[in-house]
Design an enzyme around this catalytic site. Structure first.
Site, short mmCIF file in Angstrom:
data_model
loop_
_atom_site.label_atom_id
_atom_site.label_comp_id
_atom_site.label_asym_id
_atom_site.label_seq_id
_atom_site.Cartn_x
_atom_site.Cartn_y
_atom_site.Cartn_z
N HIS A 374 9.38 -12.04 -6.38
CA HIS A 374 8.20 -11.27 -5.94
C HIS A 374 8.01 -9.95 -6.68
O HIS A 374 7.11 -9.18 -6.32
CB HIS A 374 8.28 -10.95 -4.46
CG HIS A 374 8.19 -12.14 -3.56
ND1 HIS A 374 7.00 -12.57 -3.02
CD2 HIS A 374 9.14 -13.00 -3.13
CE1 HIS A 374 7.23 -13.64 -2.27
NE2 HIS A 374 8.52 -13.92 -2.32
N LYS A 571 1.48 1.51 -7.14
CA LYS A 571 0.19 1.11 -6.54
C LYS A 571 -0.87 2.19 -6.74
O LYS A 571 -2.06 1.96 -6.54
CB LYS A 571 0.37 0.80 -5.06
CG LYS A 571 1.30 -0.40 -4.81
CD LYS A 571 1.51 -0.66 -3.31
CE LYS A 571 2.58 -1.70 -3.02
NZ LYS A 571 2.11 -3.09 -3.18
N LYS A 677 -7.67 -10.61 1.01
CA LYS A 677 -8.26 -10.42 2.34
C LYS A 677 -9.58 -9.65 2.24
O LYS A 677 -10.56 -9.96 2.92
CB LYS A 677 -7.29 -9.69 3.26
CG LYS A 677 -6.01 -10.47 3.52
CD LYS A 677 -4.90 -9.62 4.15
CE LYS A 677 -3.56 -10.33 3.99
NZ LYS A 677 -2.41 -9.44 4.31
N1 CJB Z 1 6.77 -7.54 -2.60
O1 CJB Z 1 6.45 -6.94 -0.43
C1 CJB Z 1 7.20 -7.03 -1.41
N2 CJB Z 1 8.49 -6.62 -1.29
C2 CJB Z 1 9.38 -6.71 -2.32
O2 CJB Z 1 10.52 -6.31 -2.16
C3 CJB Z 1 8.93 -7.26 -3.54
C4 CJB Z 1 7.61 -7.67 -3.65
C5 CJB Z 1 5.36 -7.99 -2.69
O3 CJB Z 1 5.31 -9.38 -2.41
C6 CJB Z 1 3.98 -9.84 -2.26
C7 CJB Z 1 4.05 -11.28 -1.87
O4 CJB Z 1 4.42 -12.08 -2.96
C8 CJB Z 1 3.16 -9.60 -3.53
O5 CJB Z 1 1.84 -9.98 -3.28
C9 CJB Z 1 3.24 -8.13 -3.94
O6 CJB Z 1 2.61 -7.96 -5.19
C10 CJB Z 1 4.69 -7.68 -4.01
O7 CJB Z 1 4.77 -6.30 -4.27
#
Ligand code: CJB
Length: 840
Positions: A374, A571, A677
């Site tokens: 991710h 971000k 969304k």
């Molecule tokens: N993401 O929320 C998290 N936590 C982490 O530790 C690494 C990544 C997010 O995951 C989402 C779901 O795949 C992505 O859409 C997002 O870009 C990413 O930051």
């Protein structure tokens, strides 16, 4: 109303009338019954919480039949099951979602009304289970919804944190954290299952011995054992009979009391060991995209993984299947590396506890697991100091050494004695301190590896996982994220959902591609009018909520320019703040300037230990304090920070947004899901070519997307050439004016120290190239403002086309792809079993 399953049962009267009946009268009586018998209250002294609990139980009673029938069917048919292993599940409030998925929302709304109550007010009482940080946890929740809706046999496994993500409050514009107490009033949606508790070993040492057949075996002698208790929650599909299970583990001590220690007189020691065991599931680590290498976190990861694998083996055996069938019965998706220790734990369970030969165990393990990455951020990649890992999981460290030995031979065989490559690919990092690399373990132990958007998967192959791609190109696949249209449209934007129903029928929530039929209405004046009025109504609703939550009055006719997500430098909420200050300065210099009135809406939490993110929040609130009060602005700009962003608070925001800020530095946001969304709800995007923005723009058309900024390649090239952010400052008078205004203490009561770390960082490092993208962003925003103000008809058209072209971004599409290309799991449709037979 007679229910079909209970007709001949001796229990039918009770069952029909109170437990499952669906007539208005029955619902009302069942609700009052639950108020009386479960909450122990009569209406004259019932609180809003009592009403919520009574209603939740009334809804739950109408789900259990689905749930039990589903479990029975899966057991009977030995259904192949997709297991989602995740340290986070950000489910959001259940009540509304369950009513939608049951198809009973309107009926319950009426029943409550006839009792003089309001369903929405009752729904507002729910404390959501905030068992996740952000995108990764919410993605897991959307996938559970889709798997149930697609009738895919599945199980979610995670941790039942007693304290979820902290509650965010503000003091003097700074974030302060308060503990989340989601379990304070009880949780009506879960069922505790102590009969399926398992033991998890931690610490200690290993001992070798030779077994009766003369084979060398290893015995792990732990120094503590904790008990994992499963808590099950039903996950309903949308308008199907399927109700899958989310199983979350709570840590307890093995006995409620250590009598040995007590008898020895060590009362404190006995109680203390109980408390220490329970600590494991106490609290969610509040970091997003960043590793905090704490022992307790590793214990959490191992705890829920071990509980879950033991549970899967129990389920397998209870169906009378041999252990060799594990990969036929289950396919296990690792949600990032947080559960990657599962690879070593399954090997240990097979080889040590079940005496399976290593090679067979390894084949089973590799067949069973798949890994989703991710993030590309190096600070998020999990690596555990080897001494820490070995002291908690001594046997797993040995197993990882053995996996590594065999694996590195494979690398040598393919690439020859390339020592640098071997050092990079080793499961053990040895460059200054030794670490266990969880991403490497996940890659080696899985048969599939995926990124979460096309660009992200390509960058994975080119950068962090390049060596693994060269060795195992066949393992790499892309699975672009998606979101569930049930929660993110049907539930949260009922007005728009109804309008869509009236024009294209009601199949779109499960076949989101059908939204394309809306294109036929893009020039239809009546449809356009309704579309516009719904957006306005949603904005008025949010306006009232904002005033209630922040005391700030905003103008619902202004453009709602929204950035809601975790606060993180990549971000770039700070870039958004620079734009606000830019507009403010223009107005101060020329009070009669024509500008598009905007309300800037922010929400999001910063990790408690992330100083710079907290300073960005302070900057936003400080700018708001000045701008919102300045008479020169005359209500043309407003800045609000909605506190305590979570699923509940986000639901009214997407439908009310005009402009969606997706402005991360290209190459840093793996996918994003908020971006989806917004567009689904008819909001236009201003964004970079990052994550899923790229694919959203492809789908909606470049002319319906406000693009700015450098590409990922340009960012890399700029940095390689020696990026000097202060040059952008020196050469851009407007940017310089903005930065200088912050530095002067204008937003900090004359204090020049408060924002100095942020400004110094921007001028000197600027890892996320904020200054390099500033002008492009400002130009694009100027264009956005013009279109909104001067070409409202075109804006409306773009809004409709964005929603109409979002079919691809349903989590149903994503789950179908996982099923077809990674899991090889097929749907199993559920027939409701006859109640009398189920209880017989
Ligand atoms: N993401 O929320 C998290 N936590 C982490 O530790 C690494 C990544 C997010 O995951 C989402 C779901 O795949 C992505 O859409 C997002 O870009 C990413 O930051």
């Amino acid at each position: 109303v007679e229910t079909s399953f209970a007709r001949n049962s001796p229990l039918s009267v009770q069952v029909e009338d109170d437990r499952t009946g669906l007539s208005l009268e029955t619902l009302k009586r069942a609700f009052l019954d639950n108020l009386f018998y479960v909450q122990g209250k009569s209406p004259d002294i019932a609180t809003a919480k009592d009403y919520y609990m009574a209603l939740a139980y009334t809804v739950r009673d109408r789900m259990l039949h689905h749930w039990l029938s589903t479990g029975q069917t899966y057991r009977r048919t030995h259904a192949r099951t997709a297991v989602y292993l995740s340290a986070e599940f950000l489910m959001g409030p259940y009540l509304g979602n369950n009513l939608i998925n049951l198809g009973l929302y309107d009926l319950f709304e009426q029943a409550m009304e006839e009792l003089g109550l309001n369903l929405k007010e009752i729904m507002d009482q729910e404390q959501e289970p905030g068992l996740g940080n952000g995108g990764l946890g919410r993605l897991a929740a959307c996938y559970l919804d889709s798997m149930a809706t697609l009738e895919i046999p599945s199980l979610g496994y995670g941790i039942r944190y007693e304290f979820g993500i902290f509650e965010q409050a503000f003091h003097d514009g700074w974030q302060v954290e308060k503990t989340d107490q989601w379990l304070r009033w009880g949780n009506p949606w879960e069922v505790r299952r102590p009969e399926w508790a398992v033991h998890v070993k931690i610490g200690g040492h290993t001992e070798g011995y030779t077994d009766h057949q003369g084979r060398y075996q290893v015995n792990w002698v732990p120094d503590k054992v904790v008990r994992g208790i499963p808590y099950d929650t039903p996950i309903l599909g949308y308008q199907v009979n399927t109700a899958n299970t989310l199983r979350l583990w709570r840590a307890e001590s093995p006995e409620s009391f250590d009598f040995d220690a007590f008898n020895r007189g060590d009362y404190y020691g006995a109680v203390n060991s109980k408390i220490i065991s329970e600590n494991i599931s106490k609290v969610l680590y509040p970091n997003d995209d960043k590793l905090e290498g704490k022992q307790l976190r590793l214990e959490q990861e191992f705890f829920f993984v071990s509980c879950s694998l033991q549970d899967m083996i129990r389920l397998l055996m209870s169906e009378g299947l041999p252990l060799e069938q594990f990969p036929e019965k289950f396919t296990v998706q690792l949600n990032d590396t947080h559960p990657a220790v599962a690879i070593a734990e399954l090997m240990r369970l097979l080889v040590d506890d079940h005496e399976m030969a290593w090679d067979l165990a390894w084949e089973i393990t590799q067949k069973s697991f798949a890994y989703t990455n991710h993030t590309l951020l190096p600070e998020a990649l999990e690596r555990w100091p080897m001494y820490l890992f070995g002291s908690l999981l001594p046997r797993h460290l040995e197993i990882i050494f053995e996996i590594n030995r065999i694996f590195l031979d494979q690398v040598r065989l393919k690439f020859g004695p390339d020592n640098e490559r071997i050092a990079r690919m080793s499961l053990i990092e040895e460059t200054g301190g030794r670490y266990v690399r969880m991403a490497n373990l996940a890659c080696v132990g899985s048969h599939a590896i995926n990124g979460v958007a096309e660009l992200h998967t390509e960058l994975l192959k080119e950068t962090v996982l390049k060596d693994f791609y060269e060795l195992f190109p066949e393992k790499f696949v892309n699975k672009t994220n998606g979101v569930t249209p049930r929660r993110w449209m049907v539930l949260s934007n009922p007005r728009l959902a109804k309008l869509i129903d009236q024009h294209i029928g009601t199949a779109w929530p499960t076949q989101l591609d059908q939204l394309s039929k809306l294109e036929a209405y893009v020039d239809d004046p009546a449809f356009r009018n309704e579309w516009r009025e719904i957006k306005q109504a949603n904005k008025r609703f949010l306006t009232a909520r904002i005033e209630r939550l922040t005391g700030i009055k905003v103008n619902p006719d202004s453009m709602f320019d929204v950035q809601i997500k975790r606060i993180h430098e990549y971000k770039r909420q700070q870039l958004n703040a620079l734009h606000i200050i830019t507009l403010y300065r223009r107005l101060k210099q020329n009070p009669d300037l024509e500008i598009t009135p905007r309300t800037f809406i922010f929400a999001g939490k910063a990790a408690p230990g992330y100083f710079m993110a907290k300073l960005i929040i302070k900057l936003i609130t400080a700018v708001g304090d000045i701008v919102n009060r300045d008479p020169v602005v005359r209500d043309r700009l407003k800045v609000v920070f909605i506190p305590n962003y979570n699923v509940t608070n986000s639901q009214p925001i997407y439908p009310a947004s005009d402009l969606s800020e997706q402005i991360s530095t290209a190459g840093f946001e793996a996918s994003g899901t908020g971006n989806m969304k917004f567009a689904l709800n008819g909001s236009l995007t201003i964004g970079t070519l990052d994550g899923a923005n790229v694919e959203i723009r492809e789908e909606v058309g470049a002319e319906n997307f406000f693009l700015f900024g450098m590409t990922a390649d340009e960012v890399t090239a700029l940095k390689a050439s020696g990026y000097q952010p202060w040059q952008y400052y020196e050469e851009n008078a407007e940017l310089k004016g903005v930065i200088d205004l912050i530095s002067s203490g204008f937003f900090s009561g004359g204090d020049t120290e408060t924002f100095k770390p942020l400004i110094d960082n921007l001028l000197q490092q600027d890892r996320f190239t904020v200054l390099a993208d500033y002008q492009s962003y400002i130009d694009c925003q100027d264009h956005v403002g013009k279109v909104y103000q001067q070409d409202q008809e075109n804006w409306l058209r773009m809004s409709i086309l964005n929603a109409a072209r979002m079919g691809k971004f349903s989590s149903d599409r994503a789950v179908r792809e996982y099923c077809k290309e990674i899991w090889h799991v097929d749907p199993v449709s559920i027939e409701l079993q006859e109640y009398s037979k189920m209880v017989a």
